[in-house]
Design a protein around this motif. Structure first.
Motif, short mmCIF file in Angstrom:
data_model
loop_
_atom_site.label_atom_id
_atom_site.label_comp_id
_atom_site.label_asym_id
_atom_site.label_seq_id
_atom_site.Cartn_x
_atom_site.Cartn_y
_atom_site.Cartn_z
N THR A 79 11.75 26.78 35.77
CA THR A 79 13.05 26.52 35.17
C THR A 79 12.89 25.44 34.12
O THR A 79 12.17 24.46 34.36
CB THR A 79 14.03 26.00 36.25
OG1 THR A 79 13.95 26.84 37.38
CG2 THR A 79 15.45 25.97 35.72
N ILE A 80 13.50 25.64 32.98
CA ILE A 80 13.50 24.50 32.06
C ILE A 80 14.93 24.03 31.83
O ILE A 80 15.88 24.82 31.85
CB ILE A 80 12.79 24.79 30.72
CG1 ILE A 80 13.44 25.95 29.99
CG2 ILE A 80 11.33 25.07 30.90
CD1 ILE A 80 12.85 26.12 28.60
N TYR A 81 15.04 22.74 31.65
CA TYR A 81 16.34 22.12 31.41
C TYR A 81 16.31 21.55 30.00
O TYR A 81 15.34 20.91 29.62
CB TYR A 81 16.58 20.99 32.41
CG TYR A 81 16.52 21.45 33.84
CD1 TYR A 81 17.68 21.81 34.52
CD2 TYR A 81 15.30 21.50 34.53
CE1 TYR A 81 17.62 22.23 35.84
CE2 TYR A 81 15.24 21.93 35.84
CZ TYR A 81 16.40 22.28 36.51
OH TYR A 81 16.35 22.69 37.80
N LYS A 82 17.39 21.80 29.28
CA LYS A 82 17.44 21.29 27.92
C LYS A 82 18.71 20.50 27.70
O LYS A 82 19.78 20.85 28.23
CB LYS A 82 17.39 22.44 26.91
CG LYS A 82 15.99 22.96 26.66
CD LYS A 82 16.01 23.93 25.49
CE LYS A 82 14.64 24.48 25.17
NZ LYS A 82 13.77 23.57 24.43
N THR A 83 18.59 19.44 26.92
CA THR A 83 19.78 18.73 26.49
C THR A 83 19.48 18.02 25.18
O THR A 83 18.34 18.07 24.69
CB THR A 83 20.27 17.72 27.55
OG1 THR A 83 21.49 17.13 27.10
CG2 THR A 83 19.26 16.63 27.79
N GLU A 84 20.49 17.39 24.63
CA GLU A 84 20.29 16.62 23.41
C GLU A 84 20.68 15.19 23.68
O GLU A 84 21.61 14.93 24.44
CB GLU A 84 21.18 17.16 22.29
CG GLU A 84 20.64 18.41 21.65
CD GLU A 84 21.72 19.11 20.86
OE1 GLU A 84 21.44 20.23 20.39
OE2 GLU A 84 22.82 18.54 20.73
N VAL A 85 20.00 14.29 23.03
CA VAL A 85 20.34 12.88 23.17
C VAL A 85 20.43 12.29 21.77
O VAL A 85 19.86 12.82 20.81
CB VAL A 85 19.28 12.11 23.99
CG1 VAL A 85 19.16 12.70 25.38
CG2 VAL A 85 17.93 12.10 23.30
N THR A 86 21.15 11.16 21.67
CA THR A 86 21.25 10.52 20.36
C THR A 86 21.13 9.00 20.47
O THR A 86 21.56 8.41 21.47
CB THR A 86 22.58 10.87 19.66
OG1 THR A 86 22.64 10.13 18.43
CG2 THR A 86 23.78 10.51 20.53
N ASP A 87 20.53 8.42 19.46
CA ASP A 87 20.47 6.96 19.44
C ASP A 87 21.49 6.42 18.44
O ASP A 87 21.38 5.30 17.96
CB ASP A 87 19.05 6.46 19.13
CG ASP A 87 18.56 6.93 17.77
OD1 ASP A 87 19.30 7.63 17.06
OD2 ASP A 87 17.41 6.58 17.42
#
Ligand code: ADP
Ligand code: MG
Length: 677
Positions: A79-87
């Protein structure tokens, strides 16, 4: 109350199961855990922005999670989990493989630290499988420990924290204040804390400096104390130099390098301080002849010599060579090994004691308590890296500060040599005897094995001999079975009709002896062997060697093995068989085909395997070092050396109060380290 010497299982959070795992890592007490230093660090304190993140290198990014990670089943069990993050400025993709735990940790809108390698692709920047921490309190330098299954670095870190809290301050300082001031070293408590949980990279450097210094100083002092018994004036100054006379009876012309080494050593032996010389020369460079010249000169001056070799095979080979060489010279040799019969042993010891024997050759047996010399003037140790520091010392103690010569085919950097031998002179045999054709080395895959067998057979048919080496897969019964089976298969298959011998580590010494003798006589044409032939054996008629699973050997070891052939005028061939796919192994093995220079190979080996392994305690009989690296910490090594000298000059036995701590430390290091095993 938890103390440093408390059993580790009493530490909060440990218990029986973890205690067993920790013990696998060599940690048995709470103090032991605190001396279990991190193997590396991750710097989570230097935070970079997404835009600045260097591609392909570890870095730490502080960013807010945009949305809860989404799970995607890509195939069964994955299973892969994906998300986005921001600084705040840029956006980065985060991909997590199969770790639900990490994915669940990430909450939308919250800030975290992400540690890992950033890659750059069509969609922008991405970090795969990062390590994740909450932003608050996470920005620090984190220790990475060696771990074992069931016990990861994070758990160890937690346990270390507990240990530090529970035993705060109970480490006692072993370095006297004046030393710490002189060399700018922090205190032990500070050092232990900072090595595990450093406040800053400066604090970490300071801690490392202090602990490395302490370790090297302890080692250096320990070795000096071991040696001190052999210091002082030699009772055996040789009046005349007979090495020139010896060169006349040598059946070949000595090489320039041999003559140089002989002369250097002969000059040493004319002085009234004991010689302490290392002869370094690649396999086959002719170290034995150098030793023989000195033994000859010693005997003509009326003093005895001893020659100690690490294995029985090697000792008896030396015995045969030297007895033959000294035929008609009046010089008498005896061979003493573990398998010498009791009555014979008694007789030999008697002759050594009353001075009838000029040269005693043997294994460890020559340093047994009841071996006494009448007048030992020269102590030679062959293939020294097989012996512990203590054993060499014991041989020297059989005489009154005799001259000592150690011979080695393993090149050692000067700094390390100084550490092991103290003030020592080195002669290098950098020239091969003439008439050698360099061994050619080929790397083949297993499917070409049969052709290689055919090639070997052609050589055997011409009256030449060969080796087939199969590495130890496991020690003990399985090793034996595997080696036996391999031999059987060959003897009844490809090599039916040829005489195939077997040499392995489980044979008794006398049996090994027999096998080897058969090979030397030529009765055995093909010798199947585990690595027991590794050192020193000299059978010039053996010109071909096939090494199975060659990738399992280190480069230097392969070089030693290969050194068994190429000893005559016939061209020799070494065939490395390997199906290893990985690039590192391939590169390593190809290196073997491109050079026959042992010093270059050793350098390469060092680079590939790292010094810890190459110069591991096993090789030199030194205690294992926890933090210092003798190849890279050369400045501290020099400092520690100087400090050791100063300390011992003022207080030779470390009796003073301020040196009490050091004394205890030295004792502990050498008790654990197994010097002399
Ligand atoms: P190592 O340095 O590996 O111990 P050895 O002393 O076993 O090497 O010598 C290897 C072989 O070379 C022996 O067979 C020895 O007789 C031979 N040898 C040594 N010196 C010379 C020389 N100067 N000329 C010809 N052969 C030599
Ligand atoms: Mg040798």
């Amino acid at each position: 109350m938890i103390r440093l010497d408390s059993d580790i299982r009493y530490l909060k959070g440990v218990g029986e199961r973890r205690a067993a795992l920790l013990s696998k890592l060599g940690v048995k007490t709470v103090g032991g855990l605190l001396r279990f230093y991190p193997r590396a660090y991750e710097d989570w304190s230097r935070i970079v922005s997404i835009d600045e993140a260097p591609v392909g290198e570890n870095c730490c990014i502080k960013a807010v999670v945009g949305r809860k990670p989404e799970a995607n089943l890509i195939r069964k069990g994955m299973t892969i989990y994906k998300t986005e993050v921001t600084d705040g400025k840029s956006i980065m993709q985060i991909t997590i493989f199969n770790s639900r735990y990490t994915a669940d940790k990430l909450r939308e809108g919250e800030e975290y630290l992400f540690f890992g390698k950033v890659s750059y692709n069509l969609w922008g920047r991405e970090m795969s499988s990062p390590a994740v921490e909450r932003a608050q309190g996470g920005d620090r330098i984190r220790p990475i420990y060696h771990c074992t299954e069931g016990l990861n670095s994070n758990i160890i870190e937690k346990l270390v924290k507990t240990a530090l809290e529970d035993t705060a301050g109970s480490f006692s300082e072993c370095l006297p204040l004046y030393l710490r001031e002189k060399y700018g070293l922090c205190g032990i408590k500070e050092a232990i804390r900072q090595i595990h949980l450093p406040h800053s990279s400066e604090a970490l450097d300071a801690a490392r400096k202090r602990l490395i210094f302490e370790e090297l100083l302890t080692l250096r002092i320990g070795l000096s104390l071991l040696r001190s018994g052999t210091r002082g004036r030699s009772g055996v100054t040789l009046k005349n130099d007979y090495t020139g006379e010896f060169l006349q009876i040598l059946p070949f012309r000595a090489t320039g390098a041999q003559v140089r080494a002989i002369n250097e050593a002969a000059r040493d032996m004319e002085r009234d301080e004991p010689m302490n010389r290392l002869i370094q020369g690649d396999v086959g460079s002719g170290k034995t002849a150098v030793a023989a010249a000195l033994v000859y000169s010693a005997a003509k001056n009326g003093v005895q010599s001893a020659l100690m070799a690490p294995t029985e095979i090697l000792a008896s080979q030396h015995f045969r060579t030297l007895r033959k060489l000294f035929e008609n010279t009046g010089i008498t040799c005896s061979l003493l090994t573990g398998s010498t019969k009791a009555a014979e042993k008694r007789r030999i010891k008697e002759n050594v004691k009353n001075g009838e024997t000029d040269l005693l050759i043997g294994t460890h047996a020559v340093i047994e308590k009841d071996v006494e010399f009448s007048n030992l003037g020269l102590a030679v140790t062959d293939e020294q890296h097989r012996f512990g520091v203590l054993q060499r010392g014991l041989l020297a103690k059989k005489g009154q500060n005799p001259h000592t010569l150690v011979m080695s085919a393993t090149p050692i950097p000067r700094t390390l040599a100084l550490m092991i031998y103290g003030d020592l002179d080195i002669s290098v045999l950098d020239e091969m005897p003439p008439g050698r054709t360099p061994t050619e080395t080929y790397l083949i895959t297993g499917d070409k094995r049969e052709r290689a067998y055919g090639y070997i057979k052609k050589h055997l048919d011409r009256g030449l001999q060969g080796y087939i080496v199969c590495p130890l897969v496991e020690e003990g019964e399985t090793e034996l079975a595997a080696a036996q089976e391999y031999r059987e298969t060959l003897a009844s298959g490809h090599f039916a009709g040829y005489s195939v011998g077997l040499l392995h580590g489980r044979l008794k010494s006398s049996q090994k002896e027999e096998v080897m003798a058969g090979f030397v006589r030529g009765d055995v044409q093909l010798l199947v062997s585990t690595t027991v032939i590794e050192v020193g054996v000299d059978v010039p008629n053996a010109v071909i060697m096939l090494i199975e699973n060659a990738e399992r050997f280190g480069l230097s070891q392969l070089h030693q093995l290969r050194g068994r052939i190429g000893r005559g005028s016939e061209k020799s061939t070494c065939i490395l068989v390997s199906d290893a796919q990985n690039a590192e192994a391939q590169q390593r093995l190809r290196r073997m085909s491109s050079t026959t220079d042992g010093f270059k190979i050793a350098e390469e080996d060092l680079k590939l395997r790292g010094p810890g392994d190459f110069f591991g305690s096993r090789q030199h009989g030194l205690p294992e070092l926890k933090i210092a690296d003798m190849l890279t910490d050369t400045k501290l090594l020099a400092m520690a050396g100087k400090a050791a000298e100063e300390i011992l000059l003022k207080d030779p036995g470390l009796r003073s109060d301020e040196n009490k701590g050091l004394r205890a430390e030295v004792a502990a290091l050498f008790r654990k380290g197994g010097v002399g095993n």
